[in-house]
Structures are given as structure tokens and as C-alpha cells.
Design a protein around this motif. Structure first.
Motif, PDB file in Angstrom:
ATOM      1  N   PRO A 305    -112.878  49.755   8.827  1.00 26.90           N
ATOM      2  CA  PRO A 305    -112.434  48.375   9.057  1.00 26.90           C
ATOM      3  C   PRO A 305    -111.739  47.793   7.824  1.00 26.90           C
ATOM      4  CG  PRO A 305    -114.693  48.701   9.819  1.00 26.90           C
ATOM      5  CD  PRO A 305    -114.316  49.935   9.078  1.00 26.90           C
ATOM      6  N   ASN A 306    -110.741  46.965   8.060  1.00 22.73           N
ATOM      7  CA  ASN A 306    -109.998  46.227   7.023  1.00 22.73           C
ATOM      8  C   ASN A 306    -109.041  47.099   6.218  1.00 22.73           C
ATOM      9  OD1 ASN A 306    -111.537  43.811   7.585  1.00 22.73           O
ATOM     10  ND2 ASN A 306    -113.215  44.739   6.414  1.00 22.73           N
ATOM     11  N   ALA A 307    -108.924  48.402   6.555  1.00 28.22           N
ATOM     12  CA  ALA A 307    -108.016  49.269   5.796  1.00 28.22           C
ATOM     13  C   ALA A 307    -107.484  50.357   6.716  1.00 28.22           C
ATOM     14  CB  ALA A 307    -108.730  49.887   4.587  1.00 28.22           C
ATOM     15  N   THR A 308    -106.285  50.856   6.375  1.00 26.29           N
ATOM     16  CA  THR A 308    -105.694  51.975   7.110  1.00 26.29           C
ATOM     17  C   THR A 308    -105.317  53.065   6.113  1.00 26.29           C
ATOM     18  OG1 THR A 308    -103.479  50.973   6.956  1.00 26.29           O
ATOM     19  CG2 THR A 308    -104.779  50.516   8.936  1.00 26.29           C
ATOM     20  N   TYR A 309    -105.397  54.329   6.576  1.00 26.56           N
ATOM     21  CA  TYR A 309    -105.146  55.473   5.709  1.00 26.56           C
ATOM     22  C   TYR A 309    -104.075  56.368   6.325  1.00 26.56           C
ATOM     23  CZ  TYR A 309    -109.336  54.118   3.183  1.00 26.56           C
ATOM     24  OH  TYR A 309    -110.259  53.424   2.444  1.00 26.56           O
ATOM     25  N   VAL A 310    -103.312  57.030   5.444  1.00 28.68           N
ATOM     26  CA  VAL A 310    -102.257  57.942   5.871  1.00 28.68           C
ATOM     27  C   VAL A 310    -102.420  59.253   5.111  1.00 28.68           C
ATOM     28  CG1 VAL A 310    -100.648  57.064   4.122  1.00 28.68           C
ATOM     29  CG2 VAL A 310     -99.760  58.229   6.148  1.00 28.68           C
ATOM     30  N   LYS A 311    -102.149  60.369   5.783  1.00 26.58           N
ATOM     31  CA  LYS A 311    -102.299  61.689   5.166  1.00 26.58           C
ATOM     32  C   LYS A 311    -101.089  61.959   4.272  1.00 26.58           C
ATOM     33  CE  LYS A 311    -104.128  64.939   7.631  1.00 26.58           C
ATOM     34  NZ  LYS A 311    -104.355  66.035   8.603  1.00 26.58           N
ATOM     35  N   CYS A 317    -106.017  61.941   2.041  1.00 27.56           N
ATOM     36  CA  CYS A 317    -105.615  60.711   2.726  1.00 27.56           C
ATOM     37  C   CYS A 317    -105.664  59.569   1.726  1.00 27.56           C
ATOM     38  CB  CYS A 317    -106.550  60.407   3.900  1.00 27.56           C
ATOM     39  SG  CYS A 317    -106.503  61.634   5.238  1.00 27.56           S
ATOM     40  N   GLU A 318    -104.633  58.714   1.744  1.00 27.85           N
ATOM     41  CA  GLU A 318    -104.578  57.581   0.826  1.00 27.85           C
ATOM     42  C   GLU A 318    -104.465  56.282   1.609  1.00 27.85           C
ATOM     43  OE1 GLU A 318    -101.720  57.966  -2.245  1.00 27.85           O
ATOM     44  OE2 GLU A 318    -102.382  59.953  -2.884  1.00 27.85           O
ATOM     45  N   ARG A 319    -105.017  55.221   1.024  1.00 22.82           N
ATOM     46  CA  ARG A 319    -105.028  53.907   1.671  1.00 22.82           C
ATOM     47  C   ARG A 319    -103.660  53.242   1.563  1.00 22.82           C
ATOM     48  NH1 ARG A 319    -108.626  49.907  -1.386  1.00 22.82           N
ATOM     49  NH2 ARG A 319    -106.686  49.634  -2.545  1.00 22.82           N
ATOM     50  N   ASN A 320    -103.223  52.632   2.677  1.00 22.39           N
ATOM     51  CA  ASN A 320    -101.997  51.846   2.634  1.00 22.39           C
ATOM     52  C   ASN A 320    -102.215  50.604   1.777  1.00 22.39           C
ATOM     53  OD1 ASN A 320    -100.288  53.420   4.262  1.00 22.39           O
ATOM     54  ND2 ASN A 320    -101.276  52.647   6.124  1.00 22.39           N
ATOM     55  N   PRO A 321    -101.143  50.033   1.202  1.00 18.20           N
ATOM     56  CA  PRO A 321    -101.308  48.832   0.357  1.00 18.20           C
ATOM     57  C   PRO A 321    -102.016  47.702   1.099  1.00 18.20           C
ATOM     58  CG  PRO A 321     -99.104  49.743   0.116  1.00 18.20           C
ATOM     59  CD  PRO A 321     -99.746  50.506   1.244  1.00 18.20           C
ATOM     60  N   CYS A 322    -102.896  47.002   0.392  1.00 20.34           N
ATOM     61  CA  CYS A 322    -103.657  45.898   0.972  1.00 20.34           C
ATOM     62  C   CYS A 322    -102.905  44.585   0.799  1.00 20.34           C
ATOM     63  CB  CYS A 322    -105.031  45.780   0.297  1.00 20.34           C
ATOM     64  SG  CYS A 322    -106.137  47.173   0.591  1.00 20.34           S
ATOM     65  N   VAL A 324    -102.401  40.781  -0.331  1.00 19.61           N
ATOM     66  CA  VAL A 324    -102.885  40.175  -1.578  1.00 19.61           C
ATOM     67  C   VAL A 324    -104.185  39.413  -1.367  1.00 19.61           C
ATOM     68  CG1 VAL A 324    -102.305  38.551  -3.419  1.00 19.61           C
ATOM     69  CG2 VAL A 324    -100.531  40.033  -2.465  1.00 19.61           C
ATOM     70  N   ASP A 325    -104.312  38.734  -0.224  1.00 21.74           N
ATOM     71  CA  ASP A 325    -105.480  37.887   0.000  1.00 21.74           C
ATOM     72  C   ASP A 325    -106.608  38.599   0.751  1.00 21.74           C
ATOM     73  OD1 ASP A 325    -104.028  38.160   2.263  1.00 21.74           O
ATOM     74  OD2 ASP A 325    -104.212  36.083   2.930  1.00 21.74           O
ATOM     75  N   ASN A 326    -106.486  39.933   0.962  1.00 21.99           N
ATOM     76  CA  ASN A 326    -107.506  40.678   1.708  1.00 21.99           C
ATOM     77  C   ASN A 326    -108.435  41.376   0.727  1.00 21.99           C
ATOM     78  OD1 ASN A 326    -109.034  42.235   3.438  1.00 21.99           O
ATOM     79  ND2 ASN A 326    -107.299  42.753   4.760  1.00 21.99           N
ATOM     80  N   LYS A 327    -109.503  40.706   0.308  1.00 23.07           N
ATOM     81  CA  LYS A 327    -110.448  41.272  -0.652  1.00 23.07           C
ATOM     82  C   LYS A 327    -111.243  42.420  -0.045  1.00 23.07           C
ATOM     83  CE  LYS A 327    -114.093  40.005  -3.894  1.00 23.07           C
ATOM     84  NZ  LYS A 327    -114.946  38.888  -4.412  1.00 23.07           N
ATOM     85  N   ALA A 328    -111.567  42.328   1.250  1.00 28.20           N
ATOM     86  CA  ALA A 328    -112.334  43.396   1.900  1.00 28.20           C
ATOM     87  C   ALA A 328    -111.567  44.707   1.878  1.00 28.20           C
ATOM     88  CB  ALA A 328    -112.672  42.994   3.334  1.00 28.20           C
ATOM     89  N   CYS A 329    -110.266  44.640   2.048  1.00 24.50           N
ATOM     90  CA  CYS A 329    -109.446  45.862   2.004  1.00 24.50           C
ATOM     91  C   CYS A 329    -109.453  46.469   0.612  1.00 24.50           C
ATOM     92  CB  CYS A 329    -108.020  45.542   2.440  1.00 24.50           C
ATOM     93  SG  CYS A 329    -106.864  46.931   2.310  1.00 24.50           S
ATOM     94  N   SER A 330    -109.346  45.645  -0.421  1.00 22.45           N
ATOM     95  CA  SER A 330    -109.278  46.162  -1.794  1.00 22.45           C
ATOM     96  C   SER A 330    -110.580  46.811  -2.241  1.00 22.45           C
ATOM     97  CB  SER A 330    -108.915  45.025  -2.757  1.00 22.45           C
ATOM     98  OG  SER A 330    -109.912  44.017  -2.742  1.00 22.45           O
ATOM     99  N   GLN A 331    -111.691  46.530  -1.527  1.00 28.63           N
ATOM    100  CA  GLN A 331    -112.969  47.128  -1.888  1.00 28.63           C
ATOM    101  C   GLN A 331    -113.196  48.488  -1.220  1.00 28.63           C
ATOM    102  OE1 GLN A 331    -115.154  45.802  -4.198  1.00 28.63           O
ATOM    103  NE2 GLN A 331    -113.450  44.396  -4.546  1.00 28.63           N
TER     104      GLN A 331
END
Length: 435
Positions: A305-311, A317-322, A324-331
Motif C-alpha cells: 500500500p502507498n507505493a508501487t514497484y517496477v522491475k 524491483c525498485e520503488r517509483n518516485p513518491c 512530495v506530500d506522501n510520507k507513508a510512501c517514503s517510509q
């Protein structure tokens, strides 16, 4: 000087136009004194201007030089090409910073040097140069009964001592004596053979073929020697590392499914089903060779939840950029990497199984920790080997067949504030056998 002359001319012209008002014009000497002061002031300004211009040229030249070096570094941002070792092969083609190449040796050769090398920021490869050295098949002393071993390319041969024969000098050569006559004898099967008897000066002498001995029932029947039973716990070790099969006049070693008998006839060597295409993995799966078999794996990016990943590679797999205001994604973890290890059963412990390092660490602290449930913590632990490296340790042996998973988390911190998280998932396939 031209400016001074112009000022003198202007003053003279001005004085000549003044009416006779009682005011006297400055004298020529006063005008020349004023001009000398003006000239000194202009000379000082000129010297300051020239010095500033000289400094500006130096700065421009320095900028040109740095730009040239930066262009050269950008152009040459790869490590030198690494060739595959003689009698081996190289896995991986990229020479960019942070990329890794692996080396394998052909059958009959052993790897000397670094099995894996990484392109570092200094544009040099980590580790040592890799070579493939011919395995000395004579190191296990395969020739029996005083035979001399001759090492050859990917094989060996035995020069047997007098009275012995066979691939490993395992069979005695029967000695012949002057015979007056040969006594007949009957055979009752492959494990019972007639002896070769001769009568010399009225005395009967009987001998058997290699692998047989005179039966205790009489003196003319030869029965097969069960080498597997006779040498099961001999001083030189077992005849076979896995299973021994008695044959008429000899024996042979057998291996379980997924293994081949080695050239010395005693040991077992794993069959690489992935390299020889003896597997049923589909195109969207990766074949992982294990001891005695193989595994088909499919790496899929996690759904969090709150993040997406790409191979970004077959095993990462790496996380797509979050936002700026999404703190849950950055964690959430910045990346997931997947690794698979094949090991034999009851591998001795403690032992380092895998290392995790930060190539370009940010922040002031790196923290390594083990994730997972009770099974992972029962067999593994995580220790720090240096400032930027953590290692996954096997602390208790594992009885195969089994499959174990462990997750190593590397966190980057700045003044105890988390900057990034990186998850490494290690799957260990444990074989059923120990050899």
C-alpha cells in the motif's frame, strides 16, 4: 595622457572666455598640478582594472580545465573490459559502475581468484583476477595397490604395479604355473566361477579370476568377492561416497537422481539441469540449479500500500518516485532484491552465506537487521563485517531436503532519521545429500 591634454585645452579655452569680472584664472602651474593628480588616479584605476581582468582570465581557464576533466570522466565512466578466463566463461556484460560480473569454470577445472567482481567508482574491478586451473584428479589417490596415478586433462590413468590390473589397479592378475593338466569344473551362475587348477608334481594348485576367491565349501569353486561389504568401513574409507553395487568379479558406484558418477568412479557430481537444458522452466521463469535438481522461480515485484514497484533487472524491483506530500510512501522500502543459494544438507555452521553492502552510502549510519519469522531466526542471524557491509550467517545446520528464506534489511539514517530502506531476500535450497 590624451585625457590630460584634453582637460588642459578645455581649461585654457574656458579661461579665455571669462569676462573681466575681477576673478583670475588658475595659473598654468596650478592646472598642471591638478592634472598630475588626475593622472595618478587614472593610473591606479587602470592597474586595478588590469589585475581584475587577469584574475577573470585565470578563473575562465580553470573552468575550462575542470569542464574538460568532467567531460573525460563522463566519457570514460566504465571499468576496463574483463575477458572470460581460459577454460571458463563470464556471466554479465555491463562495465558500468555498480554492476557485477560472475565467472564459471569448465568441467575438470577449478576457479582461482574472485568468483564475482564489481565495477567500483574508481573505475577499477573489485576482487582478484580469475583463472581456471586444471583439477588434479590424482589428488584423491585413486590408484590402488601401489599403482601410480598420471594426471591428464579432465581425467587420469593408472600405471599398475606388478600383479595388478584394472582402471584403478583394483584387480589382481592371476599367476600361471606349469600345468600338466586342467581339472574341469562347473559354473552355477555369474557369482560362482570354476577355478583354474593345475597339477604340478602330483599336487593340485587352483586359482580364481580377479574378483573371486576359493570357496570355503571346496578347493575348486570360486565365489565372487563382495567388495561393497568387505571394504565398507576400510581404513582408506568407503569405496563409494553414495552407494556401492556389487557386480560379478567387481563393483560399481551409483549416485542418486540428479547426480553423475565422477571420473574416479567413487564420487558424485551434480548435474546442472539449467546449463544443459534438462529442465521444464517456462520463458517467464528463471532456472536455478540445485544439488540433485533444479527450481523454476518467477520474480514478481511486491504489492505494498502507498507505493508501487517496477522491475529494473531480473532479480531487482525498485520503488517509483513518491509524491512530495506522501510520507507513508517514503517510509516503504526503496528496493527489493532476490537471491537464490544451493547448498548441501547438514552444511557446517556458523558460516557466512551472503553479504549486503552499500556502494554509495548516504547519511551517517547504516543499520542491518534480520526480518522474518521463527524459522529464519532459528537458522540465521545478521552481523556487521565492516562499516558498510552486513553478512547473513547460518548458525545451525539444516537437514535437507528443505527450502529456507531470510530477509536482510539495510537502513540508511541521518541523525537517527531514516533516509532509505533496502530489502534483500535470500532463498536457500537445501539438498537431501551431504556430498
Amino acid at each position: 595622457m590624451l585625457l590630460s591634454a584634453a582637460i588642459v585645452t578645455t581649461l585654457l579655452c574656458f579661461c579665455s572666455l571669462l569676462p573681466a569680472s575681477g576673478q583670475d584664472c588658475p595659473s598654468r602651474q596650478e592646472i598642471q598640478g591638478s592634472l598630475k593628480q588626475v593622472q595618478k588616479l587614472l593610473s591606479a584605476h587602470e592597474a586595478s582594472y588590469l589585475q581584475s581582468l587577469h584574475n577573470l582570465k585565470k578563473k575562465i581557464n580553470l573552468l575550462h580545465s575542470n569542464a574538460g576533466k568532467q567531460t573525460t570522466r563522463t566519457t570514460n565512466s566504465t571499468c576496463p573490459k574483463l575477458d572470460a578466463p581460459v577454460n571458463g566463461r563470464k556471466l554479465g556484460k555491463s562495465q558500468s559502475i555498480g554492476h557485477e560480473v560472475h565467472f564459471l569454470c569448465d568441467p575438470g577445472y577449478e576457479l582461482v581468484g574472485s568468483e564475482s567482481r564489481v565495477c567500483q567508482e574508481s573505475l577499477t574491478w573489485s576482487g582478484q583476477q580469475t583463472t581456471c586451473r586444471d583439477i588434479n584428479e590424482c589428488s584423491s589417490s585413486p590408484c590402488l595397490n601401489g599403482g601410480t596415478c598420471v594426471d591428464e586433462v579432465n581425467q587420469f590413468s593408472c600405471v599398475c604395479a606388478k600383479g595388478w590390473a584394472g582402471a584403478t589397479c583394483q584387480s589382481p592378475v592371476p599367476t600361471s604355473t606349469a600345468a600338466a593338466s586342467t581339472l574341469p569344473a562347473a559354473t552355477t551362475g555369474p557369482f560362482v566361477r570354476p577355478s583354474r587348477c593345475s597339477i604340478v608334481q602330483g599336487t593340485t594348485h587352483c586359482t580364481c579370476e580377479p574378483g573371486y576367491t576359493i570357496s570355503g565349501r571346496d578347493s575348486v569353486t570360486c565365489t565372487d568377492i563382495d567388495e561393497c561389504e568387505l571394504f565398507h568401513n576400510g581404513q582408506a574409507g568407503r569405496l563409494c561416497l553414495h552407494a556401492c553395487v556389487n557386480t560379478p568379479g567387481g563393483y560399481r558406484c551409483s549416485c542418486p537422481v540428479g547426480y553423475n558418477v565422477t571420473r574416479d568412479g567413487r564420487s558424485c557430481k551434480d548435474i546442472d539441469e539449467c546449463a544443459t537444458r534438462q529442465n521444464n522452466c517456462t520463458k517467464d521463469q528463471m532456472c536455478i540449479n540445485t544439488y540433485g535438481g533444479f527450481q523454476c522461480v518467477r520474480v514478481e515485484c511486491p504489492k505494498i500500500p502507498n507505493a508501487t514497484y517496477v522491475k529494473t533487472s531480473p532479480m531487482r524491483c525498485e520503488r517509483n518516485p513518491c509524491p512530495v506530500d506522501n510520507k507513508a510512501c517514503s517510509q516503504t522500502p526503496n528496493s527489493f532484491s532476490y537471491h537464490y543459494l544451493a547448498v548441501v544438507s547438514n552444511l557446517s555452521a556458523p558460516r557466512v552465506m551472503f553479504r549486503v553492502s552499500a556502494l554509495r552510502p548516504i547519511g551517517d549510519t547504516l543499520r542491518f537487521s534480520l526480518l522474518g519469522g521463527k524459522q529464519a531466526r532459528r537458522h540465521f542471524t545478521v552481523q556487521r563485517s565492516d562499516r558498510v557491509t552486513g553478512q547473513l550467517m547460518l548458525v545451525t545446520p539444516v537437514q535437507g531436503p528443505a527450502s529456507l528464506e531470510a530477509e536482510v534489511e539495510m537502513s540508511e539514517l541521518e541523525k537517527r532519521v531514516q533516509l532509505g530502506r533496502y530489502i534483500t531476500k535470500v532463498t536457500m535450497f537445501v539438498s537431501q545429500y551431504e556430498f
